[in-house]
Design a protein around this motif. Structure first.
Motif, short mmCIF file in Angstrom:
data_model
loop_
_atom_site.label_atom_id
_atom_site.label_comp_id
_atom_site.label_asym_id
_atom_site.label_seq_id
_atom_site.Cartn_x
_atom_site.Cartn_y
_atom_site.Cartn_z
N ARG A 61 -46.10 -26.19 122.05
CA ARG A 61 -45.50 -25.88 120.38
C ARG A 61 -44.08 -24.99 121.41
O ARG A 61 -42.90 -24.24 121.09
N GLY A 62 -45.16 -24.42 122.34
CA GLY A 62 -43.87 -22.94 122.42
C GLY A 62 -44.23 -22.65 124.26
O GLY A 62 -45.55 -22.53 124.47
N VAL A 63 -43.43 -21.71 124.81
CA VAL A 63 -44.08 -21.27 126.26
C VAL A 63 -43.63 -20.46 126.77
O VAL A 63 -42.46 -19.95 126.73
N ALA A 64 -44.38 -19.95 127.84
CA ALA A 64 -44.43 -17.80 128.15
C ALA A 64 -44.43 -17.95 129.49
O ALA A 64 -45.24 -19.15 130.07
N ILE A 65 -43.09 -17.50 129.78
CA ILE A 65 -43.05 -17.42 131.48
C ILE A 65 -42.97 -16.57 131.84
O ILE A 65 -42.11 -15.56 131.81
N MET A 66 -43.87 -16.05 132.82
CA MET A 66 -43.77 -14.56 133.29
C MET A 66 -43.63 -14.75 135.03
O MET A 66 -44.38 -14.46 135.59
N SER A 67 -42.13 -15.14 134.45
CA SER A 67 -41.78 -15.23 135.98
C SER A 67 -41.06 -14.96 136.04
O SER A 67 -39.67 -14.85 135.22
N THR A 68 -39.81 -13.37 136.63
CA THR A 68 -38.72 -12.62 136.11
C THR A 68 -37.87 -13.51 137.13
O THR A 68 -36.51 -13.28 136.41
N ASP A 69 -38.31 -13.94 138.25
CA ASP A 69 -36.78 -14.90 138.57
C ASP A 69 -37.06 -17.11 138.16
O ASP A 69 -37.60 -17.04 138.75
N PHE A 70 -36.86 -16.54 137.91
CA PHE A 70 -36.62 -18.30 136.43
C PHE A 70 -35.02 -18.26 136.26
O PHE A 70 -34.67 -17.86 135.50
N ASP A 71 -34.93 -19.73 136.45
CA ASP A 71 -33.43 -20.26 136.57
C ASP A 71 -33.79 -20.27 134.88
O ASP A 71 -34.25 -21.66 134.23
N ALA A 72 -32.17 -20.10 134.77
CA ALA A 72 -31.82 -20.03 133.17
C ALA A 72 -31.86 -21.28 132.73
O ALA A 72 -32.42 -22.13 131.63
N LYS A 73 -31.03 -22.67 133.57
CA LYS A 73 -30.97 -23.99 133.61
C LYS A 73 -31.99 -24.31 132.99
O LYS A 73 -32.12 -25.07 131.76
N LEU A 74 -32.96 -24.06 133.62
CA LEU A 74 -34.11 -24.39 133.14
C LEU A 74 -35.03 -23.75 132.13
O LEU A 74 -35.92 -24.64 131.08
#
Length: 325
Positions: A104-117
């Protein structure tokens, strides 16, 4: 009837208490389990949220994961966990899994995460909560860890103890969170009249801290305190100083960041800038819930404050004796 059983399992319509009890008793007796794959095919979405972290071995994340998972369980939601290991291929695999599981949704707890992803998720109308991101897109929210207060309190603490010359040891500059933390440390040093005699970039691990400690002991101008980018680095510094015969805090003070569990149990206990990891996880969950409930694709930002915790690894500034590394 099948319809009545379905309403009991999915809680989609009020059922008479006695009937509900009979259905639940039958479920228990038959040891029936819901087929989540079949449910996904019918509904078109799962009963799970996604959580992506950088490194499961980093002690910063277990408490965050635990808080997020507990919040999911309270709402009868599943958790799909992914890791980046600080590598784009691993991050891409984690995103693909979230899409394939139709979370349903995703929490990305990483500051260096590719914007395209991130865009891959957003393009499929999957709400995303990012860590420490100011520029948000439609259907994206952010949990912002405000390190500024805790860092200022740490610098003020050292200044009040008479420290004037310090070393700063931070993680890799290529990592956004390390760059931001380094900037805050240097700014706080200027504000409270602390001279930075060493500014050292290392891996964000105890081995990196040990390498920085060796470099500090070889310097011409030795600091009376070391401010570290995280507790893992600080523990490496602490261990090497101990082996080199440098007393902490008698000869030199050490401050870490994050307040991981081991920080209060090592000897001496580590002074640190505390991040409330459980609060970060809980706020990420709440943001996803708010976004899923919103009729429009709104964005939200929540700040989690930090605070300095003084323990045994900091004390009054004293002249440091030279020792072989």
């Amino acid at each position: 009837s099948i319809t009545t059983v379905s309403h009991v399992i999915n809680d989609t319509r009020p059922i008479a208490p006695r009937t509900r009890e009979r259905v639940l008793a039958a479920i228990d007796e038959l040891q029936y389990y819901v087929n989540s794959s079949a449910r996904l095919l019918v509904r078109g979405y799962s009963d799970s949220l996604g959580l992506i972290v950088s490194d499961i071995e980093n002690p910063f994340f277990p408490q965050l994961i635990k808080a997020f998972e507990h919040a999911c369980h309270q709402q009868d939601l599943g958790l799909v966990l992914g890791m980046t290991n600080y590598e784009r291929p691993s991050a891409a695999i984690a995103v693909r899994r979230m899409i394939e599981d139709n979370v349903r949704g995703v929490a990305i707890m990483s500051t260096d995460f590719d914007a395209k992803l991130v865009e891959r998720l957003l393009n499929r109308s999957i709400p995303v909560v990012s860590l420490d991101r100011r520029r948000l897109r439609v259907n994206e929210s952010s949990v912002w860890i405000d390190y500024s207060l805790g860092v200022r309190q740490a610098a003020e603490h050292l200044a009040s103890l008479g420290h004037r010359k310090i070393a700063v040891v931070h993680g890799p500059i290529k990592v956004l969170s390390a760059r931001r933390y380094r900037k805050l440390l240097l700014r706080a040093a200027v504000e409270f009249g602390l001279e930075v005699v060493n500014c050292i970039e290392v891996e964000s691990r105890p081995t990196g801290g040990a390498a920085a400690a060796r470099q500090i002991l070889l310097s011409k101008s030795l600091p009376s305190a070391v401010l570290c980018g995280n507790d893992l680095i600080a523990l490496g510094v602490l261990g090497h100083f101990g082996r080199a015969g440098i007393g902490v805090p008698g000869d030199i003070s050490i401050i870490g960041s994050d307040d991981i569990a081991v920080s209060s149990y090592c000897y001496p206990a580590l002074s640190t800038v505390c991040v409330h990891k459980d609060e970060v996880g809980l706020q990420a969950f709440r943001l996803l819930q708010n976004m899923l409930r919103a009729k429009q694709k709104k964005t939200f930002t929540v700040e989690v404050k930090t605070e300095f915790i003084a323990r045994e690894s900091t004390g009054p500034a004293r002249p440091i004796r030279r020792s072989a590394s």
